[in-house]
Design an enzyme around this catalytic site. Structure first.
Site, PDB file in Angstrom:
ATOM      1  N   HIS A   1      32.905  34.273  25.676  1.00  0.00           N
ATOM      2  CA  HIS A   1      32.208  34.581  26.742  1.00  0.00           C
ATOM      3  C   HIS A   1      30.948  34.998  26.466  1.00  0.00           C
ATOM      4  O   HIS A   1      30.056  35.515  27.292  1.00  0.00           O
ATOM      5  CB  HIS A   1      33.123  35.634  27.546  1.00  0.00           C
ATOM      6  CG  HIS A   1      34.070  35.411  28.254  1.00  0.00           C
ATOM      7  ND1 HIS A   1      34.299  34.822  29.600  1.00  0.00           N
ATOM      8  CD2 HIS A   1      35.651  35.242  27.737  1.00  0.00           C
ATOM      9  CE1 HIS A   1      35.702  34.660  29.673  1.00  0.00           C
ATOM     10  NE2 HIS A   1      36.368  34.783  28.750  1.00  0.00           N
TER      11      HIS A   1
ATOM     12  N   THR B   1      29.063  35.355  37.207  1.00  0.00           N
ATOM     13  CA  THR B   1      29.778  35.191  38.290  1.00  0.00           C
ATOM     14  C   THR B   1      29.418  35.633  39.726  1.00  0.00           C
ATOM     15  O   THR B   1      29.823  35.080  40.740  1.00  0.00           O
ATOM     16  CB  THR B   1      31.322  35.416  38.036  1.00  0.00           C
ATOM     17  OG1 THR B   1      31.409  36.700  37.371  1.00  0.00           O
ATOM     18  CG2 THR B   1      31.904  34.602  37.085  1.00  0.00           C
TER      19      THR B   1
ATOM     20  N   LYS C   1      25.242  44.446  38.627  1.00  0.00           N
ATOM     21  CA  LYS C   1      25.976  43.890  37.557  1.00  0.00           C
ATOM     22  C   LYS C   1      25.969  44.939  36.422  1.00  0.00           C
ATOM     23  O   LYS C   1      25.293  45.919  36.763  1.00  0.00           O
ATOM     24  CB  LYS C   1      25.224  42.691  37.148  1.00  0.00           C
ATOM     25  CG  LYS C   1      23.747  42.838  36.839  1.00  0.00           C
ATOM     26  CD  LYS C   1      23.207  41.361  36.506  1.00  0.00           C
ATOM     27  CE  LYS C   1      22.916  40.376  37.601  1.00  0.00           C
ATOM     28  NZ  LYS C   1      23.505  39.581  37.158  1.00  0.00           N
ATOM     29  N   ARG C   2      26.496  44.769  35.357  1.00  0.00           N
ATOM     30  CA  ARG C   2      26.458  45.955  34.385  1.00  0.00           C
ATOM     31  C   ARG C   2      24.878  46.110  33.931  1.00  0.00           C
ATOM     32  O   ARG C   2      24.275  45.144  33.796  1.00  0.00           O
ATOM     33  CB  ARG C   2      27.453  45.399  33.196  1.00  0.00           C
ATOM     34  CG  ARG C   2      28.953  45.745  33.245  1.00  0.00           C
ATOM     35  CD  ARG C   2      29.124  47.175  33.426  1.00  0.00           C
ATOM     36  NE  ARG C   2      28.893  47.947  32.334  1.00  0.00           N
ATOM     37  CZ  ARG C   2      30.120  48.340  31.602  1.00  0.00           C
ATOM     38  NH1 ARG C   2      31.265  47.988  31.924  1.00  0.00           N
ATOM     39  NH2 ARG C   2      29.984  48.933  30.418  1.00  0.00           N
TER      40      ARG C   2
ATOM     41  N   LYS D   1      29.293  34.475  43.933  1.00  0.00           N
ATOM     42  CA  LYS D   1      29.525  35.361  44.989  1.00  0.00           C
ATOM     43  C   LYS D   1      28.577  35.427  46.173  1.00  0.00           C
ATOM     44  O   LYS D   1      28.497  35.241  47.372  1.00  0.00           O
ATOM     45  CB  LYS D   1      30.155  36.505  44.573  1.00  0.00           C
ATOM     46  CG  LYS D   1      31.230  36.445  43.755  1.00  0.00           C
ATOM     47  CD  LYS D   1      31.711  37.797  42.883  1.00  0.00           C
ATOM     48  CE  LYS D   1      32.769  37.711  41.738  1.00  0.00           C
ATOM     49  NZ  LYS D   1      32.792  38.677  40.594  1.00  0.00           N
TER      50      LYS D   1
ATOM     51  N   LYS E   1      20.021  41.814  30.724  1.00  0.00           N
ATOM     52  CA  LYS E   1      20.234  41.350  32.254  1.00  0.00           C
ATOM     53  C   LYS E   1      18.839  41.512  32.984  1.00  0.00           C
ATOM     54  O   LYS E   1      18.565  41.481  34.064  1.00  0.00           O
ATOM     55  CB  LYS E   1      21.251  41.825  32.921  1.00  0.00           C
ATOM     56  CG  LYS E   1      22.727  41.442  32.474  1.00  0.00           C
ATOM     57  CD  LYS E   1      23.794  42.363  32.904  1.00  0.00           C
ATOM     58  CE  LYS E   1      25.164  42.050  32.427  1.00  0.00           C
ATOM     59  NZ  LYS E   1      25.744  40.559  32.859  1.00  0.00           N
TER      60      LYS E   1
HETATM   61  C1  26Q Z   1      34.511  44.107  22.389  1.00  0.00           C
HETATM   62  C2  26Q Z   1      34.796  44.730  20.997  1.00  0.00           C
HETATM   63  C3  26Q Z   1      34.763  46.387  21.181  1.00  0.00           C
HETATM   64  C4  26Q Z   1      34.597  46.497  22.305  1.00  0.00           C
HETATM   65  C5  26Q Z   1      34.495  45.969  23.587  1.00  0.00           C
HETATM   66  C6  26Q Z   1      34.149  44.634  23.301  1.00  0.00           C
HETATM   67  C7  26Q Z   1      33.952  43.984  24.521  1.00  0.00           C
HETATM   68  C8  26Q Z   1      34.394  44.252  26.071  1.00  0.00           C
HETATM   69  C9  26Q Z   1      33.992  43.376  27.113  1.00  0.00           C
HETATM   70  C10 26Q Z   1      33.214  42.765  24.587  1.00  0.00           C
HETATM   71  C11 26Q Z   1      32.700  42.028  25.540  1.00  0.00           C
HETATM   72  C12 26Q Z   1      33.419  42.282  26.958  1.00  0.00           C
HETATM   73  C13 26Q Z   1      33.139  41.660  28.059  1.00  0.00           C
HETATM   74  C14 26Q Z   1      32.211  40.532  27.894  1.00  0.00           C
HETATM   75  C15 26Q Z   1      31.893  39.938  29.550  1.00  0.00           C
HETATM   76  O1  26Q Z   1      32.337  40.510  30.379  1.00  0.00           O
HETATM   77  N1  26Q Z   1      31.219  38.907  29.394  1.00  0.00           N
HETATM   78  C16 26Q Z   1      30.794  37.986  30.586  1.00  0.00           C
HETATM   79  O2  26Q Z   1      31.729  37.012  30.899  1.00  0.00           O
HETATM   80  C17 26Q Z   1      31.864  36.496  32.301  1.00  0.00           C
HETATM   81  C18 26Q Z   1      32.949  35.706  32.444  1.00  0.00           C
HETATM   82  O3  26Q Z   1      32.973  34.433  31.762  1.00  0.00           O
HETATM   83  C19 26Q Z   1      30.441  35.762  32.445  1.00  0.00           C
HETATM   84  O4  26Q Z   1      30.195  35.123  33.463  1.00  0.00           O
HETATM   85  C20 26Q Z   1      29.200  36.479  31.651  1.00  0.00           C
HETATM   86  O5  26Q Z   1      28.210  35.829  31.572  1.00  0.00           O
HETATM   87  C21 26Q Z   1      29.578  37.155  30.398  1.00  0.00           C
HETATM   88  O6  26Q Z   1      28.605  38.096  29.983  1.00  0.00           O
END
Ligand code: 26Q
Length: 802
Positions: free
Chosen positions: A347, A643, A535-536, A647, A541
């Site tokens: 991702h 995503t 978004k976050r 929406k 971003k």
């Molecule tokens: C990893 C290691 C330790 C702690 C946290 C994490 C961690 C947690 C959440 C790493 C990544 C995430 C989330 C990532 C994420 O939401 N990515 C998004 O995924 C979406 C669905 O595919 C995409 O549309 C976005 O572009 C992408 O940023």
């Protein structure tokens, strides 16, 4: 009990009395919510049983979606919708004087995710069930989901989220299916029948208790399962450990969701969570498979296991452990089954998000799993050596364990048969850059699956007004098959249709304006253009680009009283990871800007800035239908897909965006004339990174609009901010603007000016907006899930009859 209004009403009243021992007139909204929830749950149960029964007896291939996050939001409304009983409930409740929307507000969001990745998992569950596919979720039942955000004095403050405070009607505790998960301890080797065998001794065991949530398909009998694991102590603490310490440490495993989005935290508890999820889920999957098949030899024919990013990647060595140590298979057979069972989605390409665990943390916590990862690594490196003899550098770069780190993405690629990205451009970047060595070695593993969203939640449920208009205009076929939304393009210039379409948007803008006034006290002009970025919060971003543009507009309005613009309301929603210093500064900046702009009588008629606190799924459902413009302005190549962009599109907002993630495919679907693209391309960004040549200061010095806005970060323009925004200023000028904000600033102003003018031509705008809805069908997650089902999982629809 849901067949008509009358029987619904009497069933509802009776249920309420038996559940609460009070009469309707004395009941509170929460009692009423719970009553309806219980009725719906009972209504679901026969379908749920029938689905499980069918899967068991027919022994069809099952898919398990392992994810550390499931961002479900509320379930009452979507369950009513999918069961086809929304209208009967709404009308019946109305006659009792209850408003269903108000009732729904008594449900806490299930906020078990950070953002895109977790919400994608939730959309996928909805599509799996709606397509009658045997696919189930496996996750963690966090006691506290993503923190609640409050804005105090313009700063983000985090409060522990408490979604279980009033109970959860949708979950079913299944104590009888609890399993144990072991950490720490030692591995003892012995030989039996000429074979080395390993035993995990002195492990610290904890119990994983499943809580099941039904996943209801749309207008079908299929009800799949989302199984969330809760960490609990075993009755007697292992190794004579202190009871209190053991209890506290155990419960901590499913206590909190880590609030980091695309950022590797590297905390041991996080690794514990990951193994907890994986081990409990695999034990459960294997037990079911054994019951149905007797042997594990055909596991890959009957089970597909998907790992959502690398967080559940330990599924690979855990499955190996079960096959080797418990099933006593030889390595090659176990490995063949494992690789054919597991598939993996990436991702993100951001290097700070790639999980790497130090071996000194990994090895003692998971001693047997570590041994297996070492063996996988050794065999893999040997394979590499055979193909790339003496190419030490390449082998070092591809190794799973190197320099004291376990590289989870490498393990995921080596141990699965499919590796996919989440949008066309993202997959290409993986193949050609981030993972190019692996792509060279395993070209056949790589594929793309462009993300999607469930149109049931994000259009049917979130925007019933637009849905109704669509049905009146083009019929109802689009609900089953969103590609049929294309029929709408015949009406894009139809004046009568345009008018109705406009009325719907206007109605939703007024609803949102009401919500905004309730929450912020600020009254906004519902005829202004609603320009939205939700978004976050993350540097890549580029919320900062949006902010600098607003400052520029403000400056122009102040300097030149003859300067006018299309009135705009800029709406933001964003949570920052609690430890992300820069992101928190941007939140403060947005709030300071709002304070300044919203109270200036000179600009008031043209500009408003709103920060909506605690952005989450339920709030998002109010925002997307009301948006005119969708901000998708990441530095090209950084946003894997996005995503939210889909929406917005589905609800008729026009995208202003870079050629990044799924924006590229949105442009392909809707046509370049119906989207506002600007800025550097991914290739240009990559050239800058490779060859240098970007100097942000040049843009600052040569464009007075940039200089003025950037200077205002630190020159007292924000009266109470002191040196608050120095770090932001420095990121732009001292650190040379890693995300090319200043580079893309002028093109962004230009495209925004074009948007303002376009909005003033109502017919033109409506034509574009309608075209966006008409072309949004491609982005249903039903399409995405069908592609996974055929191309990766090899699973088929199963019709459940009752
Ligand atoms: C990893 C290691 C330790 C702690 C946290 C994490 C961690 C947690 C959440 C790493 C990544 C995430 C989330 C990532 C994420 O939401 N990515 C998004 O995924 C979406 C669905 O595919 C995409 O549309 C976005 O572009 C992408 O940023």
């Amino acid at each position: 009990m849901f067949s008509n209004k009358e029987s619904f009403k009497s069933a509802f009243l009776e249920k309420l009395e038996t559940m609460y021992g009070k009469s309707f007139k004395d009941s509170a909204l929460r009692d009423q919510y719970n009553t309806l929830g219980h009725m719906v749950r009972e209504y679901i149960s026969s379908r749920w049983i029938a689905t499980n029964e069918k899967n068991r007896t027919e022994n069809n291939k099952q898919m398990y979606y392992l994810s550390i996050e499931f961002l479900l939001g509320r379930l009452l409304g979507s369950n009513l919708l999918n069961l086809g009983i929304l209208d009967v409930c709404r009308e019946g409740l109305d006659e009792l004087g209850i408003n269903l929307d108000e009732l729904e507000e008594n449900e806490a969001d299930a906020g078990l995710g950070n953002g895109g990745l977790g919400r994608l998992a939730a959309c996928f569950l909805d599509s799996l069930a709606s397509l009658d596919l045997p696919g189930h979720g496996c996750g963690i039942r966090y006691k506290h989901g993503l923190f609640d955000q409050k804005i105090v004095d313009g700063y983000q403050v985090e409060l522990p989220e408490q979604w279980l405070r009033h109970g959860n009607v949708w979950e079913l505790r299944r104590h009888d299916q609890a399993v144990e998960v072991g950490f720490w301890g030692q591995i003892e080797a012995s030989t039996a029948n000429g074979r080395l065998e390993f035993r995990h001794t002195k492990a610290e065991t904890i119990m994983a208790v499943p809580y099941d949530i039904p996943v209801v398909g749309y207008e079908t009998n299929t009800v799949n399962t989302l199984r969330l694991w809760n960490a609990e102590p075993v009755p007697f603490p292992p190794n004579n450990k202190n009871v209190l310490v053991y209890k506290r440490e155990t419960e901590a495993v499913s206590e909190f969701l880590y609030p980091d989005d695309t950022h590797d935290e590297g905390k041991i508890l996080r690794l514990k969570q990951q193994y907890f999820l994986v081990s409990a889920s695999l034990q459960n999957i294997i037990r079911l498979h054994r019951e149905r098949n007797g042997s594990l030899r055909n596991l890959h024919e009957k089970v597909a296991i998907h790992i959502n990013d690398t967080h559940p990647v330990l599924a690979i060595p855990e499955l190996m452990r079960i096959l080797l140590d418990e099933e006593k298979m030889d390595w090659d057979e176990a490995w063949n089954i494992t690789v054919h069972t597991i598939s993996y989605t990436n991702h993100t390409t951001l290097s700070e998000a790639l999980e790497k665990w130090p071996t000194h943390i990994f090895q003692p916590l998971l001693p047997r799993i570590f041994m297996i990862v070492e063996e996988i690594n050794e065999r893999f490196c040997r394979e590499l050596w055979n193909k790339y003899t003496y190419d030490w550098k390449r082998i070092e770069d591809m190794a799973i364990i190197a320099h004291g780190l376990v590289k989870m993405a490498h393990l995921a690629i080596v141990g699965s048969h499919s590796v996919n990205g989440v949008a066309h451009i993202h997959t290409e970047i993986l193949k050609q850059r981030e993972m190019h060595l692996f792509h060279e070695f395993y070209p056949e593993k790589f594929n793309n699956k462009t993300n999607g969203i469930t149109h049931r939640r994000w259009l049917l449920k979130a925007n019933p007004q637009l849905s109704k208009l669509l049905c009146e205009t083009i019929g109802t076929e689009w609900i089953e098959n969103p590609a049929k939304l294309q029929a709408l393009s015949h009406y894009k210039q139809d004046a009568a249709f345009q008018e109705k379409f406009y009325e719907v948007k206007q109605f939703r803008k007024e609803l949102l304006a009401k919500r905004i006034e309730e929450q912020t006290g600020i009254r906004i002009d519902t005829h202004s253009l609603f320009d939205v970025q939700v978004k976050r919060l993350h540097a890549y971003k580029r919320q900062l680009l949006n902010v600098l543009h607003i400052m520029y507009l403000y400056n122009r309005l102040k300097e030149d009283s003859s300067f006018t613009i299309q009135p705009r309301t800029f709406i933001f929603g964003a949570k920052a990871s609690p430890g992300y210093y820069y992101a928190k500064k941007i939140i403060k900046l947005i709030n300071e800007l709002a304070e300044k702009v919203n109270h200036d009588p000179q600009t008031n008629a043209f500009l408003k800035v709103i920060f909506l606190e605690n952005y989450r799924v339920s709030l998002a459902e109010e925002i997307f239908p009301a948006a005119d413009v969708s901000e998708q302005i990441s530095t090209a190549s950084k946003e894997a897909s996005g995503t939210g962009n889909m929406k917005f599109m589905m609800n008729g907002a026009l995208t202003v965006g870079t050629l990044d993630g799924a924006n590229v495919e949105i442009r392909e679907e809707v046509g370049a004339e119906n989207i506002f693209i600007f800025g550097l391309t991914a290739e240009e960004v990559s050239n800058y990174y490779q060859n240098g040549g970007y100097r942000s200061a040049d843009y600052y010095h040569h464009d007075w609009r940039i200089k003025k806005a950037v200077d205002q970060l630190v020159n007292g323009f924000f009266p109470d901010a002191g040196d608050e925004f120095e770090a932001i200023y420095d990121s732009l000028l001292i650190q040379n603007d890693e995300y090319f904000v200043l580079r893309d600033f002028a093109p962004y102003i230009d495209v925004q000016e074009k948007i303002g003018r376009a909005y003033q031509n109502r017919n033109y705008w409506l034509d574009m907006s309608i075209s966006n809805v008409a072309q949004s069908g491609f982005f249903t997650s039903d399409r995405t899930i069908s592609q996974y089902a055929k191309g990766i999982w090899n699973i088929n629809p199963v019709q459940v009859v009752r």
